[in-house]
Design an enzyme around this catalytic site. Structure first.
Site, PDB file in Angstrom:
ATOM      1  N   CYS A   1       0.891  -1.162   0.000  1.00 53.19           N
ATOM      2  CA  CYS A   1       0.000   0.000   0.000  1.00 53.19           C
ATOM      3  C   CYS A   1       0.926   1.207   0.000  1.00 53.19           C
ATOM      4  O   CYS A   1       1.518   1.531   1.022  1.00 53.19           O
ATOM      5  CB  CYS A   1      -0.909   0.011   1.234  1.00 53.19           C
ATOM      6  SG  CYS A   1      -1.868   1.538   1.362  1.00 53.19           S
TER       7      CYS A   1
ATOM      8  N   CYS B   1      -0.620   4.304   2.308  1.00 53.34           N
ATOM      9  CA  CYS B   1      -0.697   4.209   3.774  1.00 53.34           C
ATOM     10  C   CYS B   1      -0.294   2.821   4.209  1.00 53.34           C
ATOM     11  O   CYS B   1       0.888   2.457   4.113  1.00 53.34           O
ATOM     12  CB  CYS B   1      -2.058   4.645   4.317  1.00 53.34           C
ATOM     13  SG  CYS B   1      -3.512   3.881   3.576  1.00 53.34           S
ATOM     14  N   SER B   2      -1.240   2.003   4.651  1.00 50.75           N
ATOM     15  CA  SER B   2      -0.849   0.702   5.199  1.00 50.75           C
ATOM     16  C   SER B   2      -1.981  -0.304   5.035  1.00 50.75           C
ATOM     17  O   SER B   2      -2.145  -1.178   5.879  1.00 50.75           O
ATOM     18  CB  SER B   2      -0.506   0.854   6.677  1.00 50.75           C
ATOM     19  OG  SER B   2      -1.599   1.453   7.352  1.00 50.75           O
ATOM     20  N   CYS B   3      -2.789  -0.170   3.976  1.00 55.67           N
ATOM     21  CA  CYS B   3      -3.933  -1.057   3.775  1.00 55.67           C
ATOM     22  C   CYS B   3      -3.469  -2.514   3.726  1.00 55.67           C
ATOM     23  O   CYS B   3      -2.480  -2.835   3.058  1.00 55.67           O
ATOM     24  CB  CYS B   3      -4.675  -0.673   2.503  1.00 55.67           C
ATOM     25  SG  CYS B   3      -5.394   0.963   2.639  1.00 55.67           S
TER      26      CYS B   3
END
Lengths: 252, 203
Positions: free
Chosen positions: B103, B106-108
């Site tokens: 991702c 962000c940090s999906c």
């Protein structure tokens, strides 16, 4: 916005240096797990949505975003949302910080997780819980229930699988999920995921939905002919894409 | 985004503590709710969920078809459902195609089947390089793919979540699902490593 968070293809960050999987804890310190939980619990108050939450973390000076650790960025974002929604004030934060600082000074040690149950008990006995504040069972139900992002919309998808599309260039001031590195590049529609809530609008509180596509980009379209050969599949909403009939114009 | 989580300034600890106290004092969060959220992701939801799905897909062709067809539904059959797993797609590694998930924004990450992401997944080096030089990234995890294997990188920019189904290691014919699942690491389901070889199981 192309803030510090829009990292695809940026250079100079060095090696990845992963911790061994078997040795990595879920959280690396107590404050991280508290920040994680505070962020989720305050999110359950329903005052902002996931895109507003992401945008709050992104709306920082890029140097701050990149210098801070992951959960420091979460803390910054959550504090911002709480302040902007009027649930807390700057004065209250300053007061709480001073109190936390003096508690720490009193015992001569950093405050630890062991402080929490005591404070909690005082608060629990001193104040009735407000209605609408999720308890543990509510939280478990909300986490397990999730919240689908798909919506039914009247229109049909504009693009078909196999279509050539171009990721539009855009310099939006607000939240967007069109990564900078793909903008201006040509790809091919790999799949359509149906209509999903559109982050650019949802981050402003408007729950508009658009068709979402998985678009495949050849590495050479993204990075030039010297690139390693591979493919990147990016989920892009219809407004982020221009069709073949627009490719020859300046309207992309 | 620094990856260093071991020497954080105490100012951050203090700030987190102050915010929690303030929210609890104002009645906006309940401490026992925070504990329930932490307990869920620290002890209940984690990569063993995904490992069971992968092992079952290796062992059962019908389940494999269901997982590749609609992973969210197949995961729900096993009771793995909820936040950050509503729209799940399983992508299968083969000799021809190797899948890798990132991702960049962000940090999906598919929480329902993998739990919370590791630090490196959220770090600037991985997020910047996975989409520009995946072979070099894989090499840093000790993963060398044949040149003819095509690499597909999935950038999780939407609420779609991706789970890699690694190749079943040779020498595991006739193994039970439980035993197979011990070969399936978290990293193999992100796509940075292959599944473990027999003899090096996760305990």
């Amino acid at each position: 916005m192309r803030g510090g968070h829009d990292l695809g293809g940026r250079q100079g960050f060095g090696p990845i240096d992963p911790e061994p999987e078997s040795a990595e804890p879920v959280f690396h310190s107590d404050w991280e797990r508290r920040v994680f939980a505070i962020t989720l619990a305050t999110g359950m108050l329903g005052r902002w949505n996931i895109d507003q939450s992401r945008h709050a973390r992104e709306r920082q000076h890029p140097v701050d975003y990149l210098r801070q650790s992951y959960y420091e960025n979460w803390l910054a974002g959550t504090e911002k949302l709480l302040l902007e929604s009027g649930l807390i004030s700057t004065a209250e934060i300053e007061h709480a910080l001073a109190a936390a600082g003096s508690r720490r000074g009193d015992c001569g040690l950093p405050s630890t997780a062991a402080d929490s149950p005591g404070q909690a008990a005082e608060t629990e006995s001193g104040q009735p819980n407000r209605p609408g504040i999720p308890g543990p069972e509510d939280a478990r139900r909300i986490l397990r229930g999730g919240g689908p992002a798909t919506r039914e919309i009247g229109a049909s998808p504009r693009f078909a699988i196999g279509d050539t599309v171009l990721a539009r260039r855009q310099l939006t001031a607000g939240h967007t999920r069109a990564p900078g590195y793909a903008q201006g590049c040509r790809g091919r529609v790999h799949a359509c995921h149906g209509a999903h809530v559109f982050p650019d609008a949802n981050s402003k509180g408007d729950p508009l939905a658009h068709y979402l596509y998985s678009v495949a980009f050849d590495s050479r379209a993204l990075w030039g002919k010297e690139a390693e050969p591979f493919e990147v599949l990016i989920d892009l909403w219809e407004p982020y894409l221009a069709g073949a009939n627009e490719l020859a114009t300046n309207a992309i | 985004m620094t990856g260093d989580h071991s020497h954080l300034p105490s100012a951050t600890e203090l700030r987190a503590k102050a915010l929690e106290s303030l929210l609890v004092d104002k009645g906006l969060v309940r401490p026992e709710t925070l504990d329930a959220i932490i307990e869920t992701y620290q002890n209940q939801v984690g990569p063993r969920n995904g490992a069971r799905l992968v092992a079952l897909a290796w062992a059962d062709a019908e389940f494999r078809a269901r997982l590749l067809g609609d992973a969210a539904k197949a995961a729900a059959e096993m009771g793995y459902l909820g936040r950050q797993g509503e729209h799940l797609k399983a992508v299968e590694n083969t000799r021809e195609v190797h899948n890798l998930v990132v991702c960049t924004l962000c940090s999906c990450y598919p929480w329902t089947v993998l739990g919370l992401p590791p630090v490196w997944y959220k770090s600037a080096p991985y997020r910047s390089r996975a989409v520009s030089e995946p072979r070099s990234v894989l090499a840093e995890f000790g993963t060398e793919l044949p040149l003819e294997t095509r690499i597909r990188v999935w950038d999780s920019t939407s609420e779609m979540r991706y789970l890699v189904v690694p190749m079943r290691p040779p020498g595991t014919e006739g193994w039970s699902v439980e035993r197979l699942s011990r070969l399936v690491t978290r990293n193999s389901m992100i796509g940075v490593e292959p599944a473990l070889a027999p003899g090096s199981e996760v305990l």
